[in-house]
Every structure is written in C-alpha cells, then in structure tokens.
Design a protein around this motif. Structure first.
Motif, PDB file in Angstrom:
ATOM      1  N   LEU A   7      74.598 -27.242  -2.402  1.00 21.32           N
ATOM      2  CA  LEU A   7      74.673 -28.672  -2.287  1.00 21.32           C
ATOM      3  C   LEU A   7      75.709 -29.606  -2.754  1.00 21.32           C
ATOM      4  O   LEU A   7      75.702 -30.742  -2.674  1.00 21.32           O
ATOM      5  N   GLY A   8      76.820 -28.865  -3.046  1.00 20.62           N
ATOM      6  CA  GLY A   8      77.985 -29.585  -3.531  1.00 20.62           C
ATOM      7  C   GLY A   8      77.600 -30.348  -4.841  1.00 20.62           C
ATOM      8  O   GLY A   8      78.430 -31.315  -5.017  1.00 20.62           O
ATOM      9  N   LEU A   9      76.883 -29.749  -5.621  1.00 15.84           N
ATOM     10  CA  LEU A   9      76.851 -30.251  -7.152  1.00 15.84           C
ATOM     11  C   LEU A   9      77.924 -30.243  -7.740  1.00 15.84           C
ATOM     12  O   LEU A   9      78.683 -29.196  -7.899  1.00 15.84           O
ATOM     13  N   SER A  10      78.297 -31.337  -8.367  1.00 17.83           N
ATOM     14  CA  SER A  10      79.255 -31.266  -9.606  1.00 17.83           C
ATOM     15  C   SER A  10      78.990 -30.541 -10.726  1.00 17.83           C
ATOM     16  O   SER A  10      77.831 -30.232 -10.890  1.00 17.83           O
ATOM     17  N   ALA A  11      79.874 -30.647 -11.482  1.00 16.89           N
ATOM     18  CA  ALA A  11      79.447 -29.996 -13.053  1.00 16.89           C
ATOM     19  C   ALA A  11      78.443 -30.932 -13.963  1.00 16.89           C
ATOM     20  O   ALA A  11      77.678 -30.337 -14.252  1.00 16.89           O
ATOM     21  N   ARG A  12      78.747 -32.111 -13.474  1.00 15.71           N
ATOM     22  CA  ARG A  12      77.573 -33.093 -14.083  1.00 15.71           C
ATOM     23  C   ARG A  12      76.279 -32.949 -13.670  1.00 15.71           C
ATOM     24  O   ARG A  12      75.281 -32.820 -14.293  1.00 15.71           O
ATOM     25  N   GLY A  13      76.269 -32.785 -12.137  1.00 14.34           N
ATOM     26  CA  GLY A  13      74.909 -32.646 -11.352  1.00 14.34           C
ATOM     27  C   GLY A  13      74.509 -31.281 -11.898  1.00 14.34           C
ATOM     28  O   GLY A  13      73.178 -31.261 -12.051  1.00 14.34           O
ATOM     29  N   HIS A  14      75.205 -30.294 -12.043  1.00 16.14           N
ATOM     30  CA  HIS A  14      74.770 -28.890 -12.594  1.00 16.14           C
ATOM     31  C   HIS A  14      73.962 -29.056 -13.878  1.00 16.14           C
ATOM     32  O   HIS A  14      72.975 -28.675 -14.160  1.00 16.14           O
ATOM     33  N   ASP A  15      74.757 -29.940 -14.727  1.00 10.39           N
ATOM     34  CA  ASP A  15      74.166 -30.060 -16.085  1.00 10.39           C
ATOM     35  C   ASP A  15      72.972 -30.831 -16.078  1.00 10.39           C
ATOM     36  O   ASP A  15      71.868 -30.729 -16.862  1.00 10.39           O
ATOM     37  N   ARG A  16      73.009 -31.801 -15.210  1.00 12.44           N
ATOM     38  CA  ARG A  16      71.342 -32.624 -15.197  1.00 12.44           C
ATOM     39  C   ARG A  16      70.519 -31.900 -14.426  1.00 12.44           C
ATOM     40  O   ARG A  16      69.339 -31.914 -15.289  1.00 12.44           O
ATOM     41  N   ALA A  17      70.769 -31.186 -13.558  1.00 12.06           N
ATOM     42  CA  ALA A  17      69.834 -30.100 -13.010  1.00 12.06           C
ATOM     43  C   ALA A  17      69.379 -29.067 -14.137  1.00 12.06           C
ATOM     44  O   ALA A  17      68.049 -28.915 -14.278  1.00 12.06           O
ATOM     45  N   LEU A  18      70.269 -28.530 -15.051  1.00 11.34           N
ATOM     46  CA  LEU A  18      69.902 -27.715 -16.188  1.00 11.34           C
ATOM     47  C   LEU A  18      68.829 -28.513 -17.119  1.00 11.34           C
ATOM     48  O   LEU A  18      67.877 -27.884 -17.557  1.00 11.34           O
ATOM     49  N   ARG A  19      69.295 -29.730 -17.404  1.00 19.46           N
ATOM     50  CA  ARG A  19      68.366 -30.640 -18.502  1.00 19.46           C
ATOM     51  C   ARG A  19      67.133 -30.518 -17.902  1.00 19.46           C
ATOM     52  O   ARG A  19      66.034 -30.558 -18.634  1.00 19.46           O
ATOM     53  N   VAL A  20      66.970 -31.008 -16.718  1.00 20.29           N
ATOM     54  CA  VAL A  20      65.592 -30.888 -16.050  1.00 20.29           C
ATOM     55  C   VAL A  20      64.726 -29.829 -15.809  1.00 20.29           C
ATOM     56  O   VAL A  20      63.852 -29.670 -16.217  1.00 20.29           O
ATOM     57  N   ALA A  21      65.612 -28.426 -15.736  1.00 24.66           N
ATOM     58  CA  ALA A  21      64.933 -27.339 -15.629  1.00 24.66           C
ATOM     59  C   ALA A  21      64.342 -26.905 -16.920  1.00 24.66           C
ATOM     60  O   ALA A  21      63.416 -26.391 -17.218  1.00 24.66           O
ATOM     61  N   ARG A  22      65.145 -27.340 -18.100  1.00 20.11           N
ATOM     62  CA  ARG A  22      64.609 -27.170 -19.463  1.00 20.11           C
ATOM     63  C   ARG A  22      63.144 -27.866 -19.574  1.00 20.11           C
ATOM     64  O   ARG A  22      62.331 -27.395 -20.344  1.00 20.11           O
ATOM     65  N   THR A  23      63.344 -28.999 -19.334  1.00 20.12           N
ATOM     66  CA  THR A  23      61.854 -29.806 -19.296  1.00 20.12           C
ATOM     67  C   THR A  23      60.762 -29.331 -18.630  1.00 20.12           C
ATOM     68  O   THR A  23      59.651 -28.898 -19.011  1.00 20.12           O
ATOM     69  N   ILE A  24      61.120 -28.652 -17.004  1.00 16.25           N
ATOM     70  CA  ILE A  24      60.033 -28.007 -16.269  1.00 16.25           C
ATOM     71  C   ILE A  24      59.636 -26.763 -17.140  1.00 16.25           C
ATOM     72  O   ILE A  24      58.536 -26.614 -17.183  1.00 16.25           O
ATOM     73  N   ALA A  25      60.549 -25.984 -17.554  1.00 13.03           N
ATOM     74  CA  ALA A  25      60.281 -24.844 -18.537  1.00 13.03           C
ATOM     75  C   ALA A  25      59.259 -25.057 -19.505  1.00 13.03           C
ATOM     76  O   ALA A  25      58.188 -24.430 -19.916  1.00 13.03           O
ATOM     77  N   ASP A  26      59.542 -26.284 -20.282  1.00  8.11           N
ATOM     78  CA  ASP A  26      58.680 -26.707 -21.436  1.00  8.11           C
ATOM     79  C   ASP A  26      57.404 -27.201 -21.299  1.00  8.11           C
ATOM     80  O   ASP A  26      56.385 -27.105 -21.655  1.00  8.11           O
ATOM     81  N   LEU A  27      57.355 -27.685 -19.714  1.00  8.81           N
ATOM     82  CA  LEU A  27      55.941 -28.160 -19.214  1.00  8.81           C
ATOM     83  C   LEU A  27      55.077 -26.860 -18.806  1.00  8.81           C
ATOM     84  O   LEU A  27      53.795 -26.884 -19.039  1.00  8.81           O
ATOM     85  N   ALA A  28      55.713 -25.869 -18.573  1.00 12.68           N
ATOM     86  CA  ALA A  28      55.082 -24.612 -18.323  1.00 12.68           C
ATOM     87  C   ALA A  28      55.027 -23.598 -19.494  1.00 12.68           C
ATOM     88  O   ALA A  28      54.534 -22.433 -19.229  1.00 12.68           O
ATOM     89  N   GLY A  29      55.478 -24.259 -20.822  1.00 11.42           N
ATOM     90  CA  GLY A  29      55.478 -23.509 -21.953  1.00 11.42           C
ATOM     91  C   GLY A  29      56.272 -21.980 -21.921  1.00 11.42           C
ATOM     92  O   GLY A  29      56.022 -21.168 -22.708  1.00 11.42           O
ATOM     93  N   ALA A  30      57.269 -22.063 -21.244  1.00 10.14           N
ATOM     94  CA  ALA A  30      58.309 -20.928 -21.318  1.00 10.14           C
ATOM     95  C   ALA A  30      59.579 -21.294 -22.118  1.00 10.14           C
ATOM     96  O   ALA A  30      60.083 -22.459 -22.316  1.00 10.14           O
TER      97      ALA A  30
END
Ligand SMILES: Nc1ncnc2c1ncn2[C@@H]1O[C@H](COP(=O)(O)OP(=O)(O)OP(=O)(O)O)[C@@H](O)[C@H]1O
Ligand SMILES: [Mg+2]
Length: 508
Positions: free
Chosen positions: A462-485
C-alpha cells in the motif's frame, strides 16, 4: 459618615482560569470625582455610571466625595462588567452602609443593572474553583449563576438577586436560601441512534473503533450516503463525561458565556459542527483579550468538520497545533490565553467538488478530483487514524438493509474496550490508544509474528509510510481491545490496514 479605605475580593478571567483581584475603594473629602485605576478595560471604566445609579436606586446614599477605585494587582488586565458589584459593595463598606466585618474572606462577582438588580456574568465556575484553591470560603454570585457555582465542593455560595440582597446577606440581616444543587442540569434529549442509519456497516464499524480508541476519523463518500447522519451519532456511543471532565468542560462553557442562566453543569460530551466558512479565530480562538474557539468548545467531545475540503486551507492548517498538543495558545498584545483543546475530530468529504454520485458517474476529470481532496494536506491527514470510504446506497439496498445495532449496544462494547485500555495504560498516564507515542506502541502493542509479517507486507503493497504504519498499529490495538484480545493478531491488523486506503489513493 466614616470616610475610609475598603476592599473587596473579586476575580478576573485569563483563558479559562480566574485570578483573584483586590478591589480597593477610597472615599475621601474633595470634589466628587470617581476614578478607576489598575488596567481596567472600557467595560470596567463604564461600571462607574452603573454603580452610581444602582446604589442610588437601591435606596443607599452615594457619597458626594472623591472616590478612587484601584483594581490590584495593577499589572493584570481587567475586562468585563463583573467588577460592578464588588465596586458598589466597596463603596457601601467605605461609607458605612455595609458593616463589612467579614468582607475580607469573601469574593464577589456580579454586573449591576441601573435599578440595582444583579445580572449574571460568565466564568463564575472558574472563579469558584480559584476561590477554593486560594482558601476563600465564600463566594457571592448573581442568583442566576448560583447553580453552576454550587458545583465547587467546599465553597459556600451566597446567591443575590439585587444589591440590597447582597448587602443584607453580608450584614447578616438575612440568611441565604437553601443552596441550589448543581446536579439538576437538564439532560438534553438525545434521540439520535445508529440504528436509524441503514447499511454502511463498514462506516459504522469504523466509528465504533474511533469511539473505542479515541481516534480521529475521516468519512469520504458521495452526497446522501449518510456521512453527516453517522457523524452526528458518534456522541451517542461515547462514554459519559467523568466528574473532572464535567467541571473542566463546564468551566470552558461558563467562561465562553454559553451556559444558559440558571443552568447547571454540562454533562453531555460537546458536539461542535462549525460551518466551513469559519475563520482561524473562530476555530482556534482569538481576539483581544483572547476568547476560546471551536476546538476548545469541543474539548472533551467531538469536533465535526463537514465538507472538509471546503474549509480555507490556512484554517485547516491551524488545526495542527491543537491536534498535536491538545491545547491552543493565543498570544495578543493584551494578553496570552491558553485553552484546552482535546477533542475527537470527525471530518466528512465528498470525493469531488461536484459531489457526483459515484466514481463511474463522476463528471470531474481525474486531475480535478485529485485537486479537490489534495487540498487536505499530508500533515493533517497524518493526524487522522481512520479513513473511511462510504459507497452510495442504491434503492434496493436502502429498502432492504436494516439499521444494525442500536447505539446503546455499541456503547457497551466501546465502554468495555475503553476499560481495557485504561487498565493497560494507567501507568503511562494515558487512557486511549489514540494517544500512544511510537515508542509506547512497541510496549503496548505486542504482535503475533503473523501480524508483524502482515503489517510489513501492507507497508510495501500500500506504500504506507512509517507514520501510516503506526496509525494502523494504533487502530489494530483498538480493534484487538474491542475483541477482548491482549495480543494484536493478524486479523486485527488486516482490518486496521483497510482504514489507510486513502494514503494510497490520494497521495501516491
Ligand atoms: N444510510 C442511510 N440510512 C438512512 N437514511 C439515510 C442514509 N443515508 C442518507 N440517508 C438520508 O439522507 C439524508 C442525507 O444524509 P446525510 O446528510 O447524512 O448525507 P451526506 O453523506 O452527509 O451527504 P452530503 O455529502 O450531501 O452532505 C439523511 O437525512 C437521511 O434522511
Ligand atoms: Mg453531509
């Protein structure tokens, strides 16, 4: 008649803080002149006329002597009409109508009408908080402000409707009625529910993630897809304001003069939706003396910028500081104001200027389209964790699809995810995944090896920058929290990466 020096404590507002001001009144033999010194603004200077007339109309004698009022400390600029009442009480104390024994331990704010009625003033809550901090036990306030002032625990509030009431209370000739409760603020009717929005499951899911992790979100879609409808429903799935937040948000609204008279505290998260013609001063704050802007009025809640590319470019750029620092500092010749501005940004945009219904039916040329969304600068987009593309709903889909979960159900999931974050991030002094710094991401987002591989591949594909990578990771953390993981897995990352789609479409 004793001619003496009297003093009354009052307060001046600076940003959303109040500073104590000593109002000194000297009544001395001489020609009848009335002077105010100590950096008063024009509203304070005008108070002479209101004070003189109100004292007479309240049935007290106005001394035919030389009156000097000093507002101390002299270096602090005083603005607004709320020194009327302390000045009037100072004069009455100097001339003996007010016994004034206990005056030193009181603070007083209030504007006077010519007939001696006391008018409400803004910022009473801020004044109350300062009084408590400075060990002043009692605050005399306009009756219409008594409810907000009563929210300050441990401070005695004396509500007064007229100058006569104020004198009687301070002389001990009357007792204040039962203290009003700060609890009885009217709850605003909230009938906006996510279940009203048909289809758009992807966008609803994104807003749920945004609510759970405190992420900023951008909705892009054709006219009538439901962007505005969805954004207005975000507040319904956010947790209620906490105790400290209620005081903080109410103080801002009180200072901005937005608390209606006789109202209590703000208990609902603010939702501010300024029009795209707004100026920098309106959005960020400004003026002299500085007043809070929309970013501050949205503190603790949601700032909704509809039709984002239509905002003037320099207005959008001015958002960067508050988005980064959660506060704004406004420097003016007449003082510096620092205002809190921790808000969740929800923005909406059409994919093109003409608002064509879909890419296939779009009349705009590709350069026109990229110019339109290209008005949103990279630094601004970088501060938005979730980019969501909404499709147009066709008639069949609109008629057959249902609304999905009600706001109440979504809110329960959001609250559970927030609680997981609170416990995990407590030691780091944070509450939300959106506030994780790059270094904290490493600590708080343990990834499975498959998840690490997936994110790496997404960066390349996707041509994600380092910043874009961090943004995705933050969101992934929240998705995991919604899933209780506790560990962030590949499926969480895969979903998070979908919300960086615009990095590729617009900025490649
Ligand atoms: N998904 C939906 N479910 C139910 N009603 C919808 C939906 N989308 C749109 N509507 C109806 O269309 C109206 C307009 O929707 P909305 O204002 O949210 O669209 P929008 O995407 O913000 O459009 P614009 O780009 O023109 O601002 C709504 O008031 C609602 O009546
Ligand atoms: Mg809209």
């Amino acid at each position: 008649m004793p001619l003496v020096l009297a003093h009354v404590l009052s307060a001046a507002l600076h940003g959303i803080e109040a500073a104590l001001v000593r109002v000194e009144v000297d009544v001395a033999a001489g020609l009848p002149v009335f002077t105010t010194v100590g950096l008063p603004d024009s509203a304070v200077r005008e108070s002479r006329e209101r004070v003189r007339t109100a004292i007479r109309n309240a049935g007290f004698a106005f001394p035919p002597d030389r009156i000097t009022v000093n507002l101390s400390p002299a270096g602090l600029r005083k603005e607004g009409p709320w020194f009327d009442l302390p000045i009037a009480l100072g004069i009455l104390a100097a001339t003996g109508s007010l016994k004034g024994n206990g005056l030193g331990s009181f603070a007083v704010v209030g504007e006077l009408a010519l007939d001696g009625q006391i008018q409400p003033v803004r910022g009473t809550l801020a004044v109350g908080l300062t009084c408590r901090r400075r060990g002043i036990g009692t605050l005399l306030v306009p009756r219409d402000n008594s409810r907000e002032a009563s929210a300050v625990d441990g401070l005695r509030i004396l509500p007064a409707g007229t100058l006569r009431d104020a004198v009687a209370l301070l002389n001990g000739e009357s007792t204040p009625g039962p203290a009003p409760t700060a609890e009885s603020a009217p709850a605003a009717a909230d009938d906006l529910d996510f279940a009203d929005v048909r289809g758009q499951a992807h966008a609803k899911r994104a807003l749920e993630i945004a609510a759970a992790g405190g992420h900023n979100v951008l909705l892009v879609g054709p006219p009538g897809a439901g962007k505005t409808m969805l954004a207005r429903r975000l507040g319904a799935v956010l947790p209620p304001l906490g105790g400290d937040e209620i005081i903080e948000v109410s103080t801002i609204w009180s200072v901005a003069g937005l608390l209606p008279p006789r109202s209590g505290l703000v208990r609902q998260r603010p939702f501010r939706a300024p029009h795209h013609t707004i100026s920098v001063a309106g959005l960020i704050g400004g003026g002299s003396p500085p007043h809070p802007g929309e970013v501050t009025l949205a503190h603790g809640g949601v700032l909704f910028l509809d039709e984002l590319p239509e905002f003037q470019q320099h207005v959008l750029e001015s958002l960067r500081q508050p988005l980064e620092d959660a506060r704004v500092t406004i420097a003016r010749a007449r003082g510096i104001g620092t205002f809190p501005a921790r808000f969740q940004l929800v923005a909406a945009a059409n994919p093109c200027r003409r608002g064509c219904p879909s890419l296939e039916l779009c009349l705009c040329t590709p350069p026109e389209r990229s110019r339109y969304l290209g008005r949103l600068s990279r630094p601004l987009l970088d501060r938005i964790d979730l980019h969501v593309e909404l499709p147009a709903l066709d008639a069949a889909e609109f008629q057959t699809s249902t609304g999905g979960d009600a706001s109440r159900v979504i809110r329960d999931r959001v609250l559970r995810a927030r609680e997981r974050q609170r416990v995990r991030l407590r030691d780091a002094g944070l509450a939300l995944n959106a506030d994780l710094s790059p270094r904290q991401l490493t600590r708080f987002c343990p990834l499975t090896s498959e998840a690490t591989r997936l994110l790496g591949a997404a960066m390349t594909r996707l041509g994600l920058s380092a910043r874009g990578h961090d943004r995705a990771l933050r969101v992934a953390r929240t998705i995991a929290d919604l899933a209780g993981a506790e560990i962030v897995a590949a499926e969480h990352c895969a979903e998070a990466v979908q919300y960086r789609g615009l990095d590729r479409t617009w900025r490649a």
